[in-house]
Design an enzyme around this catalytic site. Structure first.
Site, PDB file in Angstrom:
ATOM      1  N   SER A 255     -44.740  46.116  58.319  1.00 29.68           N
ATOM      2  CA  SER A 255     -44.469  44.890  59.082  1.00 29.68           C
ATOM      3  C   SER A 255     -45.344  44.811  60.319  1.00 29.68           C
ATOM      4  CB  SER A 255     -43.006  44.866  59.530  1.00 29.68           C
ATOM      5  OG  SER A 255     -42.145  45.026  58.442  1.00 29.68           O
TER       6      SER A 255
ATOM      7  N   GLU B 232     -41.604  53.131  58.645  1.00 31.13           N
ATOM      8  CA  GLU B 232     -42.649  52.487  59.458  1.00 31.13           C
ATOM      9  C   GLU B 232     -43.234  53.473  60.481  1.00 31.13           C
ATOM     10  OE1 GLU B 232     -44.066  49.878  58.720  1.00 31.13           O
ATOM     11  OE2 GLU B 232     -44.395  48.472  60.343  1.00 31.13           O
TER      12      GLU B 232
ATOM     13  N   HIS C 169     -47.051  41.985  52.510  1.00 33.64           N
ATOM     14  CA  HIS C 169     -45.823  42.033  53.311  1.00 33.64           C
ATOM     15  C   HIS C 169     -44.770  41.106  52.711  1.00 33.64           C
ATOM     16  CE1 HIS C 169     -43.735  41.292  57.420  1.00 33.64           C
ATOM     17  NE2 HIS C 169     -43.177  42.300  56.795  1.00 33.64           N
TER      18      HIS C 169
ATOM     19  N   ASN D 137     -43.576  38.343  61.910  1.00 39.42           N
ATOM     20  CA  ASN D 137     -42.857  39.113  62.933  1.00 39.42           C
ATOM     21  C   ASN D 137     -43.318  38.772  64.345  1.00 39.42           C
ATOM     22  OD1 ASN D 137     -40.820  40.652  61.634  1.00 39.42           O
ATOM     23  ND2 ASN D 137     -42.442  41.777  60.606  1.00 39.42           N
TER      24      ASN D 137
ATOM     25  N   ASP E  54     -39.499  57.979  45.631  1.00 39.20           N
ATOM     26  CA  ASP E  54     -38.958  58.281  46.971  1.00 39.20           C
ATOM     27  C   ASP E  54     -38.897  59.795  47.100  1.00 39.20           C
ATOM     28  OD1 ASP E  54     -37.505  58.193  49.485  1.00 39.20           O
ATOM     29  OD2 ASP E  54     -36.882  56.171  48.934  1.00 39.20           O
TER      30      ASP E  54
ATOM     31  N   GLU F 298     -46.847  37.731  52.954  1.00 33.92           N
ATOM     32  CA  GLU F 298     -48.037  37.671  53.801  1.00 33.92           C
ATOM     33  C   GLU F 298     -49.075  38.612  53.180  1.00 33.92           C
ATOM     34  OE1 GLU F 298     -47.281  36.986  58.486  1.00 33.92           O
ATOM     35  OE2 GLU F 298     -46.198  38.682  57.660  1.00 33.92           O
TER      36      GLU F 298
END
Ligand SMILES: NC(=O)c1ccc[n+]([C@@H]2O[C@H](COP(=O)([O-])OP(=O)(O)OC[C@H]3O[C@@H](n4cnc5c(N)ncnc54)[C@H](O)[C@@H]3O)[C@@H](O)[C@H]2O)c1
Length: 202
Positions: free
Chosen positions: A100, A73, A121, A171, A14, A133
């Site tokens: 996503s 995102e 995902h 989603n 990070d 996914e």
């Protein structure tokens, strides 16, 4: 955590030390609870935590076999990180994004390895939710898709392959349902508490 539990060495990267520490602390908290509940042993805890190494330097990824990107995102931030990783990582390394909503083909096109790029995902909370996914971009190879599917299974997940499209499946369907709940409230069909209860119980 699920990768370390499956036996893989993990580098948790990070931008700031406090975020790395926060990530490691939340993993430790989840494992402690699992040990309390008898779902993991103290030995499991030592092994899992021993496999996860914090990092703030992307250079630490140079020997990684797989990158699983799960940063904010924002398409330009993700592309910038993937471009840096493209130069740092060995040429065989696979790149996966936990996005996503961002098209995998678009992210893959920012690298020189679109055949080795895929969507992976995970669902939140990852240690508890079975679904992953798996999303192929236009140029993702069969070999990449097969490797990632097998890896998800090793992590005790259920990989489901879907095509690249807005919100993929989870989603896309979820947001239609959330919008409909808001229309129910707007129409005065029920209170928000009643709508929540109907959906939870039904
Ligand atoms: N939150 C969810 O329920 C959920 C579920 C599935 C997938 N996702 C996806 O996972 C990704 C992350 O979501 P989130 O909710 O955890 O976001 P978040 O904004 O809460 O966390 C993102 C993390 O990425 C770090 N970060 C930002 N820029 C970075 C960089 N350049 N290099 C390294 N780390 C960087 C941030 O410091 C932060 O710790 C998104 O792509 C999101 O769509 C989220």
């Amino acid at each position: 955590m699920v990768a370390a539990k499956a036996g893989y060495t993990v580098i948790l990267n990070d931008v700031k030390e406090e975020y790395v520490k926060k990530g490691l602390a939340s993993i430790q908290k989840f494992i402690d609870k699992s040990v309390e509940k008898g779902k993991m042993t103290a030995e499991d805890k030592t092994h899992i935590l021993g496999r996860i190494h914090g990092s703030m330097n992307l250079q630490d990824m140079k020997d990684a076999d797989l990158i699983i990107e799960a940063i904010i995102e924002q398409v330009h931030v993700k592309k910038e990180v993937f471009q840096k990783l493209d130069d740092i990582c060995k040429k065989e390394a696979l790149f996966a994004s936990n996005t996503s909503t961002i098209p995998i083909t678009d992210l893959a096109s920012s690298t020189k390895r679109p055949e080795q790029f895929i969507g992976m995902h995970f669902m939140n909370p990852v240690p508890l939710m079975k679904l992953v996914e798996v999303i192929r971009g236009l140029r993702t190879s069969q070999q990449t898709a097969t490797t990632i599917t097998q890896l998800a299974e090793k992590m005790e997940k259920t990989p489901i392959e879907v095509n690249d499209g807005p919100g993929f499946i989870s989603n896309r369907v979820l947001f239609a349902m959330i919008n409909e709940a808001i229309f129910c409230l707007q129409d005065g069909t029920a209170t928000k508490e009643a709508i929540d209860s109907v959906m939870k119980l039904g």
